[in-house]
Design a protein around this motif. Sequence first.
Motif, PDB file in Angstrom:
ATOM      1  N   ALA A 183       0.810  -1.222   0.000  1.00 41.38           N
ATOM      2  CA  ALA A 183       0.000   0.000   0.000  1.00 41.38           C
ATOM      3  C   ALA A 183       0.843   1.271   0.000  1.00 41.38           C
ATOM      4  CB  ALA A 183      -0.921  -0.009   1.216  1.00 41.38           C
ATOM      5  N   SER A 184       2.155   1.139   0.090  1.00 41.54           N
ATOM      6  CA  SER A 184       3.022   2.310   0.253  1.00 41.54           C
ATOM      7  C   SER A 184       3.340   2.974  -1.079  1.00 41.54           C
ATOM      8  CB  SER A 184       4.330   1.889   0.923  1.00 41.54           C
ATOM      9  OG  SER A 184       5.137   1.136   0.030  1.00 41.54           O
ATOM     10  N   ASP A 185       3.914   4.174  -0.983  1.00 43.44           N
ATOM     11  CA  ASP A 185       4.454   4.835  -2.170  1.00 43.44           C
ATOM     12  C   ASP A 185       5.873   4.368  -2.462  1.00 43.44           C
ATOM     13  OD1 ASP A 185       2.337   6.827  -2.962  1.00 43.44           O
ATOM     14  OD2 ASP A 185       2.621   7.422  -0.876  1.00 43.44           O
ATOM     15  N   ALA A 186       6.590   3.941  -1.424  1.00 42.72           N
ATOM     16  CA  ALA A 186       7.948   3.427  -1.591  1.00 42.72           C
ATOM     17  C   ALA A 186       8.373   2.746  -0.302  1.00 42.72           C
ATOM     18  CB  ALA A 186       8.926   4.545  -1.941  1.00 42.72           C
ATOM     19  N   VAL A 187       9.393   1.904  -0.419  1.00 45.33           N
ATOM     20  CA  VAL A 187       9.937   1.189   0.742  1.00 45.33           C
ATOM     21  C   VAL A 187      11.416   1.528   0.864  1.00 45.33           C
ATOM     22  CG1 VAL A 187      10.387  -1.065   1.789  1.00 45.33           C
ATOM     23  CG2 VAL A 187       8.280  -0.696   0.463  1.00 45.33           C
TER      24      VAL A 187
ATOM     25  N   ASN B 299       4.415  -0.732 -10.123  1.00 44.90           N
ATOM     26  CA  ASN B 299       3.546  -0.124  -9.115  1.00 44.90           C
ATOM     27  C   ASN B 299       4.160  -0.048  -7.732  1.00 44.90           C
ATOM     28  OD1 ASN B 299       1.155   0.066 -10.911  1.00 44.90           O
ATOM     29  ND2 ASN B 299       1.280  -2.173 -10.853  1.00 44.90           N
ATOM     30  N   ALA B 300       5.426  -0.420  -7.597  1.00 43.89           N
ATOM     31  CA  ALA B 300       6.076  -0.428  -6.287  1.00 43.89           C
ATOM     32  C   ALA B 300       7.584  -0.330  -6.480  1.00 43.89           C
ATOM     33  CB  ALA B 300       5.721  -1.703  -5.521  1.00 43.89           C
ATOM     34  N   ALA B 301       8.272   0.058  -5.399  1.00 41.47           N
ATOM     35  CA  ALA B 301       9.736   0.130  -5.459  1.00 41.47           C
ATOM     36  C   ALA B 301      10.318   0.039  -4.054  1.00 41.47           C
ATOM     37  CB  ALA B 301      10.183   1.429  -6.130  1.00 41.47           C
ATOM     38  N   VAL B 302      11.463  -0.627  -3.953  1.00 41.60           N
ATOM     39  CA  VAL B 302      12.197  -0.769  -2.702  1.00 41.60           C
ATOM     40  C   VAL B 302      13.601  -0.212  -2.916  1.00 41.60           C
ATOM     41  CG1 VAL B 302      13.169  -2.397  -1.035  1.00 41.60           C
ATOM     42  CG2 VAL B 302      10.889  -2.808  -1.985  1.00 41.60           C
ATOM     43  N   PHE B 303      14.062   0.605  -1.986  1.00 38.90           N
ATOM     44  CA  PHE B 303      15.376   1.243  -2.109  1.00 38.90           C
ATOM     45  C   PHE B 303      16.243   0.829  -0.935  1.00 38.90           C
ATOM     46  CE2 PHE B 303      12.273   3.628  -4.412  1.00 38.90           C
ATOM     47  CZ  PHE B 303      12.899   3.868  -5.623  1.00 38.90           C
ATOM     48  N   GLN B 304      17.435   0.334  -1.253  1.00 37.41           N
ATOM     49  CA  GLN B 304      18.322  -0.191  -0.221  1.00 37.41           C
ATOM     50  C   GLN B 304      19.762  -0.150  -0.686  1.00 37.41           C
ATOM     51  OE1 GLN B 304      16.732  -4.494  -1.133  1.00 37.41           O
ATOM     52  NE2 GLN B 304      18.637  -4.711  -0.005  1.00 37.41           N
ATOM     53  N   PRO B 305      20.718  -0.113   0.239  1.00 38.06           N
ATOM     54  CA  PRO B 305      22.114  -0.245  -0.166  1.00 38.06           C
ATOM     55  C   PRO B 305      22.371  -1.650  -0.697  1.00 38.06           C
ATOM     56  CG  PRO B 305      21.920  -0.360   2.216  1.00 38.06           C
ATOM     57  CD  PRO B 305      20.557  -0.004   1.695  1.00 38.06           C
ATOM     58  N   SER B 306      23.336  -1.765  -1.594  1.00 32.06           N
ATOM     59  CA  SER B 306      23.637  -3.071  -2.185  1.00 32.06           C
ATOM     60  C   SER B 306      24.379  -3.997  -1.230  1.00 32.06           C
ATOM     61  CB  SER B 306      24.481  -2.885  -3.461  1.00 32.06           C
ATOM     62  OG  SER B 306      23.757  -2.183  -4.446  1.00 32.06           O
ATOM     63  N   HIS B 307      24.920  -3.447  -0.143  1.00 31.92           N
ATOM     64  CA  HIS B 307      25.720  -4.263   0.773  1.00 31.92           C
ATOM     65  C   HIS B 307      24.854  -5.130   1.672  1.00 31.92           C
ATOM     66  CE1 HIS B 307      24.650  -1.628   4.129  1.00 31.92           C
ATOM     67  NE2 HIS B 307      25.101  -0.581   3.465  1.00 31.92           N
ATOM     68  N   GLY B 308      25.498  -6.056   2.356  1.00 33.99           N
ATOM     69  CA  GLY B 308      24.816  -6.935   3.287  1.00 33.99           C
ATOM     70  C   GLY B 308      24.737  -6.341   4.687  1.00 33.99           C
ATOM     71  N   SER B 309      24.414  -7.206   5.650  1.00 31.88           N
ATOM     72  CA  SER B 309      24.119  -6.729   7.002  1.00 31.88           C
ATOM     73  C   SER B 309      25.363  -6.603   7.900  1.00 31.88           C
ATOM     74  CB  SER B 309      23.110  -7.659   7.677  1.00 31.88           C
ATOM     75  OG  SER B 309      23.629  -8.981   7.757  1.00 31.88           O
ATOM     76  N   ALA B 310      26.518  -7.106   7.458  1.00 31.04           N
ATOM     77  CA  ALA B 310      27.801  -6.931   8.159  1.00 31.04           C
ATOM     78  C   ALA B 310      27.685  -7.054   9.674  1.00 31.04           C
ATOM     79  CB  ALA B 310      28.426  -5.586   7.784  1.00 31.04           C
ATOM     80  N   PRO B 311      27.251  -8.202  10.199  1.00 29.54           N
ATOM     81  CA  PRO B 311      27.030  -8.327  11.642  1.00 29.54           C
ATOM     82  C   PRO B 311      28.287  -8.127  12.477  1.00 29.54           C
ATOM     83  CG  PRO B 311      26.934 -10.485  10.566  1.00 29.54           C
ATOM     84  CD  PRO B 311      26.929  -9.453   9.476  1.00 29.54           C
ATOM     85  N   ASP B 312      29.468  -8.292  11.871  1.00 26.45           N
ATOM     86  CA  ASP B 312      30.715  -8.145  12.633  1.00 26.45           C
ATOM     87  C   ASP B 312      30.963  -6.714  13.096  1.00 26.45           C
ATOM     88  OD1 ASP B 312      30.971  -7.707   9.814  1.00 26.45           O
ATOM     89  OD2 ASP B 312      33.145  -7.652  10.034  1.00 26.45           O
ATOM     90  N   ILE B 313      30.343  -5.729  12.427  1.00 25.96           N
ATOM     91  CA  ILE B 313      30.552  -4.338  12.856  1.00 25.96           C
ATOM     92  C   ILE B 313      29.249  -3.691  13.328  1.00 25.96           C
ATOM     93  CG2 ILE B 313      32.563  -4.010  11.374  1.00 25.96           C
ATOM     94  CD1 ILE B 313      30.712  -2.405   9.465  1.00 25.96           C
ATOM     95  N   ALA B 314      28.193  -4.470  13.437  1.00 27.35           N
ATOM     96  CA  ALA B 314      26.896  -3.911  13.825  1.00 27.35           C
ATOM     97  C   ALA B 314      26.944  -3.292  15.213  1.00 27.35           C
ATOM     98  CB  ALA B 314      25.828  -5.003  13.787  1.00 27.35           C
ATOM     99  N   GLY B 315      26.281  -2.158  15.362  1.00 25.86           N
ATOM    100  CA  GLY B 315      26.175  -1.496  16.648  1.00 25.86           C
ATOM    101  C   GLY B 315      27.390  -0.709  17.074  1.00 25.86           C
ATOM    102  N   ARG B 316      28.382  -0.582  16.211  1.00 25.98           N
ATOM    103  CA  ARG B 316      29.635   0.098  16.574  1.00 25.98           C
ATOM    104  C   ARG B 316      29.825   1.426  15.835  1.00 25.98           C
ATOM    105  NH1 ARG B 316      33.844  -4.511  15.316  1.00 25.98           N
ATOM    106  NH2 ARG B 316      35.321  -2.929  16.076  1.00 25.98           N
ATOM    107  N   SER B 317      28.836   1.834  15.062  1.00 21.46           N
ATOM    108  CA  SER B 317      28.894   3.066  14.272  1.00 21.46           C
ATOM    109  C   SER B 317      30.108   3.097  13.346  1.00 21.46           C
ATOM    110  CB  SER B 317      28.889   4.321  15.166  1.00 21.46           C
ATOM    111  OG  SER B 317      28.532   5.467  14.407  1.00 21.46           O
TER     112      SER B 317
END
Length: 364
Positions: free
Chosen positions: A68-72, A270-288
């Motif tokens: 139902a959104s205009d974009a994700v 009728n829809a579109a999703v926008f995201q960086p091409s990279h993965g979730s990189a859990p090894d550096i998550a939460g460390r800014s």
Amino acid sequence: MTKTFHIVVLGGDGIGPEVCDQSVRLLQQMQPHLDGVEFHLDPHDVGVGEYQRSGEALPDSAFEACLASDAVLLGAMGLPNVRYPNGKEIAPQLDLRERLQLYGGVRPIQLFHESDTPLKDYGAGDIDFVLVRESTEGLFYGRDAVADLSADEATNQLRISRQASERVCRLSFELARRRGGKKKVSLIDKANVLSTMVYFRHIFDEVAKDFPDVTAEHVYVDAMALFMVRRPHDFDVMVTENMFGDILSDLAAGIVGGMGMAPSGDIGDNAAVFQPSHGSAPDIAGRSLANPIAMHLSTAMMLDWLDHPETKRGAEALKAAVADVLSDPNQRTADMGGKLSTVEITDRISRSLDRQLQGQGSTA
């Protein structure tokens, strides 16, 4: 009259939420400067965390909101050490592409500074092309197949349909026409070996006849892996099959600084999703430590796709702010040899964004 855009925000896993939060911050910052435009942000939990909590990586409520959104706007999803019982990674972003028919994986590749590329003699703007990946079939079409590990062989199906090929080729030619410049579309295939690629090339050539002002060419995928390194300046828009695009988009990111510099938009009718091409990189998550540039550029793509004069103005201002900050090679995150945190580089982009929106431009 104010135009309200309903934007679903999916933070995802690993570094996904922290880079997504920084782009949302910039989006909220620019809203008061855009006349007659309002953003309604609708966050939903999806990905590994939601799968562990509810057993559904993409709950029906989140999918219905996306529908139902205009974009994700999406951060990054999946963690390598958390998988479905069949051994595959949790990747609801692929489900979104297929269920929303987001056939055009648009991956802009742009060099912002000579220090960011491993290639010799290339400076800002010398590398500027778009890779368009067909995102609903190809070799990914057989991704739900389960291998019998006790059997003597395993197979996957590669599917190329007329409908999917026509629409992604047409999108690519239209994009080349809008970009101006070289006005060239390069089909990347393997038509010397695979009958599916012969068929893909045939449909590409049919579509090309509707765009006589745009040059069309064919390049084998192995040759393109070489040419992308040897002469990336020769290309404008490339279109290819799902798996080829998955691989080449990483190579393309590597020549302009890495995955942290690679935005994307998965585009449908009728829809579109926008995201960086990279993965979730859990090894550096939460460390800014994560590089948010790809997320910010994906947000600019979203603003442009919303196709309102003011969102387009916002898109240009955000891209200009990113380019302004990156014109100084000392302003980089750790993945690119710098010392700035996720928040610190966004702070700099935020200050430049204010100047861009007020018409003052760069102070670099």
